[in-house]
Design a protein around this motif. Structure first.
Motif, PDB file in Angstrom:
ATOM      1  N   MET A   1       9.882   5.247   3.170  1.00 15.08           N
ATOM      2  CA  MET A   1      10.327   6.228   2.103  1.00 15.08           C
ATOM      3  C   MET A   1       9.044   6.638   1.371  1.00 15.08           C
ATOM      4  SD  MET A   1      13.910   5.967   0.450  1.00 15.08           S
ATOM      5  CE  MET A   1      13.988   4.962  -0.877  1.00 15.08           C
ATOM      6  N   GLY A   2       8.346   5.770   1.219  1.00 17.81           N
ATOM      7  CA  GLY A   2       7.080   6.415   0.374  1.00 17.81           C
ATOM      8  C   GLY A   2       6.543   5.513  -0.765  1.00 17.81           C
ATOM      9  N   GLN A   3       7.292   4.226  -0.708  1.00 17.78           N
ATOM     10  CA  GLN A   3       6.733   3.471  -1.916  1.00 17.78           C
ATOM     11  C   GLN A   3       5.318   2.995  -1.668  1.00 17.78           C
ATOM     12  OE1 GLN A   3       9.532   3.105  -0.478  1.00 17.78           O
ATOM     13  NE2 GLN A   3       9.102   1.396   1.009  1.00 17.78           N
ATOM     14  N   ASN A   4       4.676   2.407  -2.543  1.00 18.61           N
ATOM     15  CA  ASN A   4       3.434   1.788  -2.413  1.00 18.61           C
ATOM     16  C   ASN A   4       3.345   0.531  -1.365  1.00 18.61           C
ATOM     17  OD1 ASN A   4       3.618  -0.575  -3.625  1.00 18.61           O
ATOM     18  ND2 ASN A   4       3.065   0.398  -5.751  1.00 18.61           N
ATOM     19  N   ALA A   5       2.020   0.342  -0.877  1.00 24.85           N
ATOM     20  CA  ALA A   5       1.504  -0.512   0.001  1.00 24.85           C
ATOM     21  C   ALA A   5       1.998  -1.979  -0.334  1.00 24.85           C
ATOM     22  CB  ALA A   5       0.214  -0.365   0.578  1.00 24.85           C
ATOM     23  N   ASN A   6       1.765  -2.213  -1.540  1.00 17.66           N
ATOM     24  CA  ASN A   6       1.917  -3.594  -2.080  1.00 17.66           C
ATOM     25  C   ASN A   6       3.583  -3.796  -1.949  1.00 17.66           C
ATOM     26  OD1 ASN A   6      -0.359  -4.191  -3.182  1.00 17.66           O
ATOM     27  ND2 ASN A   6       0.055  -3.269  -5.348  1.00 17.66           N
ATOM     28  N   ILE A   7       4.380  -2.980  -2.249  1.00 19.99           N
ATOM     29  CA  ILE A   7       5.781  -3.429  -2.111  1.00 19.99           C
ATOM     30  C   ILE A   7       6.104  -3.335  -0.657  1.00 19.99           C
ATOM     31  CG2 ILE A   7       8.251  -2.288  -2.380  1.00 19.99           C
ATOM     32  CD1 ILE A   7       7.168  -0.930  -4.904  1.00 19.99           C
ATOM     33  N   ASN A   8       5.474  -2.677   0.185  1.00 21.91           N
ATOM     34  CA  ASN A   8       5.819  -2.697   1.572  1.00 21.91           C
ATOM     35  C   ASN A   8       5.400  -4.052   2.250  1.00 21.91           C
ATOM     36  OD1 ASN A   8       7.108  -0.223   2.055  1.00 21.91           O
ATOM     37  ND2 ASN A   8       5.572   0.870   3.126  1.00 21.91           N
TER      38      ASN A   8
ATOM     39  N   HIS B   1      -2.007  -2.027   3.724  1.00 24.87           N
ATOM     40  CA  HIS B   1      -2.774  -1.390   2.667  1.00 24.87           C
ATOM     41  C   HIS B   1      -3.690  -0.617   3.430  1.00 24.87           C
ATOM     42  CE1 HIS B   1      -1.110  -4.551   0.008  1.00 24.87           C
ATOM     43  NE2 HIS B   1      -1.582  -3.595  -0.847  1.00 24.87           N
ATOM     44  N   LYS B   2      -4.480  -0.678   4.668  1.00 22.68           N
ATOM     45  CA  LYS B   2      -5.287   0.022   5.412  1.00 22.68           C
ATOM     46  C   LYS B   2      -4.683   1.136   5.731  1.00 22.68           C
ATOM     47  CE  LYS B   2      -7.284  -1.378   9.146  1.00 22.68           C
ATOM     48  NZ  LYS B   2      -8.093  -2.226   9.903  1.00 22.68           N
ATOM     49  N   LEU B   3      -3.421   1.119   6.200  1.00 21.49           N
ATOM     50  CA  LEU B   3      -2.874   2.217   7.041  1.00 21.49           C
ATOM     51  C   LEU B   3      -1.858   2.811   5.915  1.00 21.49           C
ATOM     52  CD1 LEU B   3      -2.817   0.847  10.486  1.00 21.49           C
ATOM     53  CD2 LEU B   3      -4.210   2.417   9.574  1.00 21.49           C
ATOM     54  N   ASP B   4      -1.681   2.507   4.735  1.00 21.81           N
ATOM     55  CA  ASP B   4      -0.926   3.494   3.781  1.00 21.81           C
ATOM     56  C   ASP B   4      -1.011   4.686   4.025  1.00 21.81           C
ATOM     57  OD1 ASP B   4       0.605   4.328   1.770  1.00 21.81           O
ATOM     58  OD2 ASP B   4      -0.672   3.465   0.131  1.00 21.81           O
ATOM     59  N   PRO B   5       0.204   5.581   4.537  1.00 20.26           N
ATOM     60  CA  PRO B   5       0.100   6.821   4.835  1.00 20.26           C
ATOM     61  C   PRO B   5      -0.616   7.614   3.627  1.00 20.26           C
ATOM     62  CG  PRO B   5       2.379   5.918   4.594  1.00 20.26           C
ATOM     63  CD  PRO B   5       1.406   4.907   4.591  1.00 20.26           C
TER      64      PRO B   5
ATOM     65  N   LYS C   1      -2.777   7.076   1.634  1.00 20.24           N
ATOM     66  CA  LYS C   1      -4.127   6.951   1.601  1.00 20.24           C
ATOM     67  C   LYS C   1      -5.119   7.919   2.436  1.00 20.24           C
ATOM     68  CE  LYS C   1      -7.284   3.287   2.491  1.00 20.24           C
ATOM     69  NZ  LYS C   1      -7.690   2.046   3.049  1.00 20.24           N
ATOM     70  N   PRO C   2      -5.964   8.617   1.613  1.00 23.08           N
ATOM     71  CA  PRO C   2      -6.849   9.665   2.375  1.00 23.08           C
ATOM     72  C   PRO C   2      -7.634   8.957   3.488  1.00 23.08           C
ATOM     73  CG  PRO C   2      -7.202   9.786   0.025  1.00 23.08           C
ATOM     74  CD  PRO C   2      -6.511   8.419   0.572  1.00 23.08           C
ATOM     75  N   ILE C   3      -7.994   9.593   4.584  1.00 18.70           N
ATOM     76  CA  ILE C   3      -8.758   9.225   5.613  1.00 18.70           C
ATOM     77  C   ILE C   3     -10.228   9.600   5.538  1.00 18.70           C
ATOM     78  CG2 ILE C   3      -9.171   9.434   8.105  1.00 18.70           C
ATOM     79  CD1 ILE C   3      -6.361  10.294   8.267  1.00 18.70           C
ATOM     80  N   ALA C   4     -11.147   8.335   5.317  1.00 17.84           N
ATOM     81  CA  ALA C   4     -12.624   8.695   5.291  1.00 17.84           C
ATOM     82  C   ALA C   4     -13.037   9.571   6.280  1.00 17.84           C
ATOM     83  CB  ALA C   4     -13.082   7.153   5.127  1.00 17.84           C
TER      84      ALA C   4
ATOM     85  N   SER D   1       6.505  14.019  -0.748  1.00 15.11           N
ATOM     86  CA  SER D   1       5.738  12.672  -0.159  1.00 15.11           C
ATOM     87  C   SER D   1       4.408  13.313   0.604  1.00 15.11           C
ATOM     88  CB  SER D   1       6.827  12.003   0.844  1.00 15.11           C
ATOM     89  OG  SER D   1       7.454  12.937   1.764  1.00 15.11           O
ATOM     90  N   GLN D   2       3.632  12.365   1.006  1.00  8.98           N
ATOM     91  CA  GLN D   2       2.466  12.544   1.525  1.00  8.98           C
ATOM     92  C   GLN D   2       2.310  11.845   2.890  1.00  8.98           C
ATOM     93  OE1 GLN D   2      -0.409  11.745  -1.626  1.00  8.98           O
ATOM     94  NE2 GLN D   2       0.888  12.459  -3.145  1.00  8.98           N
TER      95      GLN D   2
END
Ligand code: HEA
Ligand code: HEA
Ligand code: CUA
Ligand SMILES: [Cu+2]
Lengths: 207, 700, 118, 321
Positions: B355-362, D108-112, D114-117, D187-188
């Motif tokens: 849904m788009g929440q931040n990575a910590n939460i996930n 964290h690494k693959l958080d959608p 997060k911009p791709i370097a 969303s991004q």
């Protein structure tokens, strides 16, 4: 003499009531479990309210709508009614005349009705200012939370009337006694919910 | 809101399922119309046939006084299971239709998209709320009070009311087949799709009110079970002596109590949106659909553990009984059960990682989800250690248990994969997810209930089920399941979204066909099951187990006759250890005649259950169709009935000591005449329900 | 001990107990009033930073709830264990659900806003 | 387990056979590639540590301790062993700890978001979900399209998405993550294609009768081809004006849309637009949030300005927000 153990939440009838006191354990526990479930219900509605605080969609917000004086009076009425219900419970436990018990119950009812009257008046003045539930997410959430409590109080009031009816009809038999004790739990519980509403919705909303 | 005119609200001729077909007779409309009309006719014909049969055999009165108004937990339990089976028949047909459609779905298929959407929505809703929940509630109702040595649950009339609410909800779903159409929004009905502007019909309203009734029923049931286990245990039945099934019942009850409120809030708010134009979940004016997802899964995730825990309890009983051994690691199992119950409230977000929440939460919720693997794993290992150094008998319940372990480990593993947000980003909302949850729901919940059915059927009805056909059915189940659902894992990874009526990708076809064939094998399993029931009823005289203990049972529900007397125990047992009945048998106090009998007080029959069922059904129906006068009338009737019940006195009746003595002696006489059999003969007709004790270390 | 004396004794004991329990309700209402009036007064008449005020309101509300539990609902440590367990368990779940919801929805709110809008 | 391996094999074969890439097991970009490795690792750990022991021990126990076999020891009362209990608990605990490390790192690494370097600035694409099609707007190029999402190989793509109707979920399995698109919200998602090719794109969140037809093709092309594609779209596209947008916004499938826009018949199953304004996307978000059906005039641009700004953006690599 050592103090007797408390068997269940709320005022315990104590051994003087014999089998009525015996029967209370299960029934009161069951009702208390129900109240805990109800507490979760309120908690989720609270959560909705808190997360909708900014969803005013350009419509009126807390400052435009709430009338803190009226709400303060409501709070006082409800607190007083909790106390008067406590007096009714004592009258039940210590076997005073029935009239005294009924008297306290009626006073409680009057306070409850007065509370509802003020609350309805609040709502209608909110409506006049454009604060209707279909105006915004915020107002929807408000009109979920506060009237839900109001509905509980209404249900409590109807229950109270029925119990008075049962006292008149059957006297203080086991079922009536347990009914009064459960209603007492319910009433005090609603008071706690109201404190949360008063603090979270009204006081915090106006800071 | 106009409350007088029109008197039938939104109800019109066009609400009937064949209307479209008659008005616009295109090929697609005709096929879909025929299927829908056929289903509707089945419901109507079934109902009419029932009424006719009941009238013809003058069964109305017995039905009313022996069943519908009965506060007896055993009868209520059986009625729950009956509701579950009726609903299951429908959900199953829908499942096979869906698999068939998808097998032919390359570029089209035979069902219209809307029809398909109704199928998955009703199938999911029914399977969860009106099949699995009533089934397990029924089994718990039947078994748990006897396992703790009680005469009934704490609040018998409330129990009957809960049943009424569930029945009303089920009836509402059934009626949606005949009048109007059910929701197309899936079993979790996400808004804004289900909001009035996108789904203006009655579908979501049917869904909302059916769920509300079922949810209310479950909350009350949960309270009732929890209080029963807390307050009604027989003397000496300490916490750590309770059978494991009772423990799982307790944890399930606790989850019911605390997980239902978020659902109630979510559906009530959706109803307010739809009926009164509120803005909880709308796109516009400050609505926020993410709140719905959050609330729904706050309920939805604990819900799946409501479903699985009782099944875990059943397996604990069957595995230990059919291994002839005490359950290994009892304390661990209890702790694991409680851990699952608590953890089930900490993972709901894993249903919307995307849904788009931040990575910590996930990450936090992903790890929390994996934690559930720990207690679940402990259970699996402890069951295996229970078989270790036991004497494992391959009876039908045990075969289900073994199939369960193998398949559930795989299903749990796919759950762990999903709990990785990284992987979930790839398979969420695909049929991989569908494979996962069937992989836990079918081998877990359904096999558990089937295992329970075979295990406790003799107790409830006094005769055993046919073993051979039971075995055939079980094997078809297990292999059919593998065929029907393993291909979906692959399809999901190949990007096939769930709820897809048709596709254009030819590469999906072979796997879709495998799945269809698997589903047909499951259908065979169901037919075998029905055939087995018929054979068993026909041959019941040969398979009687009146003495009551056909499997060398270990807990107290085996310590009375089969079927048991309405008061369960002539004398409330005194418990001294875990596996109370096994202990009693070993010490030779299982079948004693007490010196004195006392009067037993039981609740009188009450019409509250059926009354609430009728009122709440009519209320919900009125709400769905905007028939406001009916709504108001029923609302008042509901309040009135509660007030009247409040004024009721004289609600108990007495079973005389005389009668108790008579019935008890009849049973003990039968015990005295019976010959105890060894376990090798338990599936033959010499088994009348008296088990020979097989001692330590010695193998006869 | 004669019948009458026994009766008398139990009566006085009951009366004592009643007075004690009455006092409990009186304390309850007194504290509740105090705990309501103070934050109300602060909000009405005192200028304070918003956060401080919110913390005070929250603290008073919590204390007041405890007061109600103690004096009106008679929950104490002499309670039967299961009642207390139930309350604590419910509280834990309530906190998980509410805190979790707020955490999640807050994150979503910040990450879903239209770039460039408040 | 063998069955699972078999399934995987069949799957890989099947998935590579066609010309559209369907799955992250056949990755077309760095995100899907890493997701695949994560998947294999977790699957491997579980196959060895979870499934392996159980599937070996269970059949052995069941067979050895079957009722008919009288040789092995029978201990009906044996119900506790500290050693076994410790093993039963610590096994899963260790596995979960191992997996938790993976989860934390890769989530964290693959958080959608997060911009791709990369040394190139990402290509901006705005995605609007309609029933039942996706509209892709290239704000810097001033063009838009339905049916094809063209991407230059080797350059990160930064997508912003919203929905003009109900909740949807945007997904290109062979490139990377899926993410919800919701009305009034943005969303991004960050993706990148590393080789030319076509990949399946879709919506996975049920939204009504045309749901199963809400597909598109993500076409990764060499930078030069991408430029050519942009020029072609500019040359042939229909203007993205209020009138055409109204047709687009109807509840219809892509096929219906093409039928309703005669100018789109020659676009090979796609619909291309020119003069897509930078302010269209925010305007749609805002209109959905406010519940106003029509967009303001300012959401649309005149053709010539769009072309100019598009050319400029084309020359540079585009700059990040
Ligand atoms: C408990 C839950 C449960 C169970 C058991 C099942 C069982 C089955 N389900 Fe379902 N299913 C769901 C819960 C369940 N399902 C849910 C929640 C959804 C999602 C809905 C949504 O999208 O919103 C879903 C969706 C779903 C889909 C839609 C997939 C998609 O989205 O594309 C499909 C498609 O084929 C399907 C198929 C099946 C099949 C073939 C079975 C078979 O296994 C069914 C077999 C059942 C039987 C054969 C009956 C068993 C018989 C007994 C227990 C009898 C006892 C009898 C006596 C005592 C006499 N299911
Ligand atoms: C009976 C029902 C049931 C059960 C028991 C489970 C059990 C689990 N489920 Fe499942 N789940 C559903 C029913 C169930 N689920 C349903 C119905 C949905 C979809 C709803 C919808 O969208 O329609 C769903 C969806 C679902 C999702 C959401 C996916 C998505 O929407 O994208 C996730 C994600 O984490 C998940 C995870 C898990 C996990 C981690 C478990 C764990 O409890 C599994 C634990 C078991 C094991 C791990 C196996 C045994 C353990 C060992 C042998 C020990 C060693 C192993 C380890 C330590 C790893 N489930
Ligand atoms: Cu759930 Cu989850
Ligand atoms: Cu889950």
């Amino acid at each position: 003499m050592s103090e007797q153990a408390i068997k269940h939440p709320g005022l315990n009838l104590g051994p003087a009531h014999g089998k009525d006191d015996e029967a209370a354990g299960t029934v009161m526990f069951g009702f208390w479990v129900f109240l805990m479930s109800d507490a979760i219900l309120f908690a989720m509605v609270f959560a909705t309210y808190v997360t909708s605080l900014h969803a005013t969609a350009g419509g009126p917000g807390p400052r435009d709508l709430y009338d803190i004086k009226s709400v303060f009076i409501e709070t006082m009425l409800l607190l007083a009614s909790s106390f008067t219900f406590g007096m009714a419970s004592l009258a039940l436990k210590y076997k005073h005349r029935k009239a005294r018990l009924i008297g306290w119950m009626v006073v409680t009812l009057v306070l409850g009705v007065a509370f509802l009257g003020f609350e309805l008046h609040d709502f209608s003045s909110m409506f006049v200012k454009g604060g209707v539930p279909s105006r915004s997410g915020f107002l929807s959430a408000f009109f979920d939370l506060v009237p839900l409590h109001g509905l509980h109080v209404t249900a409590g009031g109807i229950w109270l009337i029925c119990l008075v009816g049962q006292i008149v009809r059957y006297g203080l038999d086991t079922k009536t006694k347990l009914g009064i004790m459960r209603l007492a739990l319910f009433w005090h519980f609603l008071d706690i919910v109201w404190i949360a509403i008063f603090s979270v919705v009204y006081l915090a909303g106006l800071t | 809101m106009n409350i007088v005119d029109p008197p039938l609200g939104r109800l019109q001729w066009s609400s009937l399922p064949f209307w479209d077909m008659l008005q616009h007779p295109t090929k697609g409309n005709i096929i879909n119309g025929l299927i829908a009309t056929g289903a509707a006719s089945l419901v109507v014909i079934g109902a009419i046939a029932l009424v006719v049969l009941l009238t013809k055999y003058k069964l109305w009165r017995p039905l009313w006084s022996n069943w519908l108004t009965s506060p007896d937990h055993k009868k209520i339990g059986i009625m729950y299971v009956v509701i579950a089976l009726v609903m299951l028949a429908r959900a199953l047909i829908e499942a096979v239709l869906m698999r068939g459609q998808q097998a032919f779905g390359l570029g089209g298929g035979f069902l219209s998209p809307e029809h398909f959407a109704q199928l998955f929505s009703t199938h999911g809703t029914i399977m969860i709320f009106f099949m699995a929940m009533p089934f397990l509630t029924g089994v718990i109702n039947y078994v748990m009070p006897m396992q703790i040595g009680a005469r009934d649950v704490s609040f018998p009339v409330l129990n009957s009311i809960s049943l009424g609410l569930t029945a009303a909800g089920a009836a509402l779903v059934m009626v949606s087949l005949v009048i109007g159409k059910f929701s197309t929004g899936g079993w979790f009905g996400y808004p804004p799709y289900t909001e009035a502007n996108f789904s203006p019909g009655v579908g979501p309203d049917y869904w909302i009110w059916a769920l509300s009734l079922a949810g209310l029923g479950s909350t009350l049931t949960g309270i009732n079970f929890a209080v029963t286990i807390y307050k009604e245990r027989a003397p000496g039945m300490q916490w750590m002596r309770m059978p494991l099934f009772t423990w799982t019942a307790l944890c399930t009850a606790i989850i019911m109590i605390f997980a239902m409120p978020p659902l109630t809030v979510a559906t009530a708010q959706l109803a307010l949106d739809r009926y009164l134009g509120f803005h909880y979940f709308t796109n516009a004016l400050g609505g926020n659909m993410m709140n719905f997802a959050n609330l729904f899964w706050l309920f939805g995730h604990p819900e799946v553990y409501i479903l699985i825990l009782p099944a875990f309890g059943v397996y604990s009983e069957t595995i230990s009984t059919f291994s002839g051994k005490a359950l290994f690691g009892y304390r661990s199992l209890v702790m694991a059960t409680m851990a699952i119950a608590l953890l089930s409230f900490t993972v709901w977000l894993h249903h919307f990682f995307t849904m788009g929440q931040n990575a910590n939460i996930n990450a936090v919720f992903g790890i929390a989800s994996m934690l559930i693997g720990i207690p679940t794993g402990v259970k699996i290992y402890d069951w295996m250690w229970t078989m270790f150094r036991g004497r494992v008998r391959f009876t039908v319940p045990m075969v289900y248990a073994l199939g369960f372990i193998v398949l559930f480990v795989l299903g749990g593993m796919s759950g762990i994969l999903l709990a990785n947000p990284t992987i979930d980003y790839q398979v969420h909302n695909t049929v991989f997810l569908v494979a996962h949850f069937h992989n836990v729901a079918v081998p877990g919940v359904l096999f558990g209930m089937l295992s329970a059915y075979h295990f406790w059927f003799p107790k409830a009805f006094g005769f055993r089920l046919n073993e051979r056909w039971g075995m055939i059915s079980a094997l078809c189940w297990i292999f059919g399941f593998v065929g029907a659902f393993f291909p979906l894992y692959a399809l999901g990874i190949m990007g096939l979204p769930r709820r897809t009526v048709a596709y254009t990708e030819a590469r999906y076809v072979p796997l879709e066909w495998m799945a269809f064939l698997g589903a047909l094998l499951i259908l065979v399993a169901l037919l075998a099951l029905l055939w087995q029931l018929w054979l068993s009823i026909r041959d019941r005289a040969d398979n009687r187990v009146f003495v009551g203990d056909p499997w060398a049972g270990r807990s107290l529900e085996w310590a009375n006759s089969a079927p048991p007397p309405e008061y369960n125990f002539a004398v409330i047992p005194q418990i001294e250890s875990r596996d109370a009945f096994t202990a009693a048998k070993e010490q030779g106090r299982a079948y004693l005649r007490p010196d004195t009998y006392v009067d037993i007080e039981l609740p009188k029959n009450s019409a509250m259950g059926p009354a609430i069922a009728a009122i709440s059904f009519a209320l919900a129906f009125g709400l769905v169709w905007h028939i406001w006068w009916l709504v108001i009338l029923c609302f008042l009737a509901a309040i009135a009935s509660m007030i009247i019940r409040g004024f009721a006195r004289d609600t108990r009746r007495i079973v005389s000591a005389q009668q108790v003595r008579q019935e008890h002696h009849r049973w003990i006489d039968a015990v005295d005449q019976a010959t105890a059999i060894s376990r090798a003969d338990e599936c033959t007709s010499v088994n009348v329900g008296l088990a020979r004790q097989e001692a330590d270390g010695v193998v006869p | 001990m004669s019948e009458q004396a026994h009766n008398m004794e139990s009566q006085t004991k009951a009366a004592q107990e009643e007075r004690k329990e009455f006092r409990s309700y009186a304390w309850g209402i007194g504290l509740a009033l105090l705990l309501t009036v103070v934050p109300f007064g602060l909000v009405q008449w005192m200028a304070m930073p918003r956060v401080t005020l919110l913390i005070i309101i929250g603290a008073f509300a919590l204390v007041q709830m405890l007061v109600h539990f103690r004096f009106f609902l008679h929950i104490g440590f002499r309670q039967k264990r299961e009642d207390l367990q139930l309350i604590l368990f419910s509280t834990v779940l309530l906190i998980i659900m509410v805190a979790g919801t707020i955490w999640i929805m807050a994150s979503l709110a910040t990450r879903m806003a239209l770039p460039g809008s408040p | 387990m063998r069955l699972a391996a078999l399934c995987c094999g069949v799957l890989l074969l099947a998935a590579c056979a066609g010309d559209t890439h369907l799955t992250f097991l056949d990755p077309q970009g760095p995100i899907a590639h890493q997701q695949r490795w994560h998947f294999y690792w977790v699957l491997g750990v579980m196959a060895v540590l979870v499934a392996g022991p159980i599937f070996l021990l269970l059949p052995f126990f069941v067979w050895r301790y079957r009722y008919g076999n009288k040789k092995p020891r029978y201990t009906p009362k044996w119900e506790y062993s500290t050693l076994l209990e410790i093993m039963s608990w610590s096994g899963p605990i260790v596995i979960v700890i191992v997996l938790a490390v993976f989860v934390w790192r890769d989530t964290h690494k693959l958080d959608p978001y997060k911009p791709i370097a990369s040394d190139q600035a990402p290509l901006q694409v705005q995605v609007i979900g309609y029933d039942w099609k996706w509209l892709f707007i290239y704000p810097d190029q001033g063009i838009a399209g339905v049916g094809t999402l063209a991407l230059p190989v080797g350059r990160p793509v930064f997508l912003h998405m919203t929905s003009a109707t109900v909740m949807q979920s945007f997904f290109i399995p062979a490139l990377g993550s899926q993410i919800y698109a919701m009305g009034g919200m943005v969303s991004q998602l960050n993706l990148e294609a590393s080789k030319p090719g076509k990949s399946l794109g879709e919506n996975t969140m049920y939204n009504g009768n045309g749901f199963h037809q809400q597909k598109f093709t993500a076409v990764a092309m060499l930078p030069a081809d991408f430029k050519a594609w942009v020029r072609k779209v500019r040359a042939t596209g229909l203007p993205l004006n209020a009138q055409n947008l109204k047709v687009l916004a109807q509840r219809s499938t892509r096929a219906d849309l093409i039928a309703a826009l005669p100018g789109a018949r020659s676009m090979a199953g796609n619909v291309y637009f020119t003069s897509a304004s930078k302010s269209l996307f925010p305007a749609v978000v805002k209109a959905t949030m406010d519940g106003t059906p029509t967009l303001p005039e300012s959401a649309f641009e005149h053709r010539h300005t769009a072309t100019q700004s598009g050319d400029a953006a084309d020359a540079a690599t585009g700059k990040p927000r």
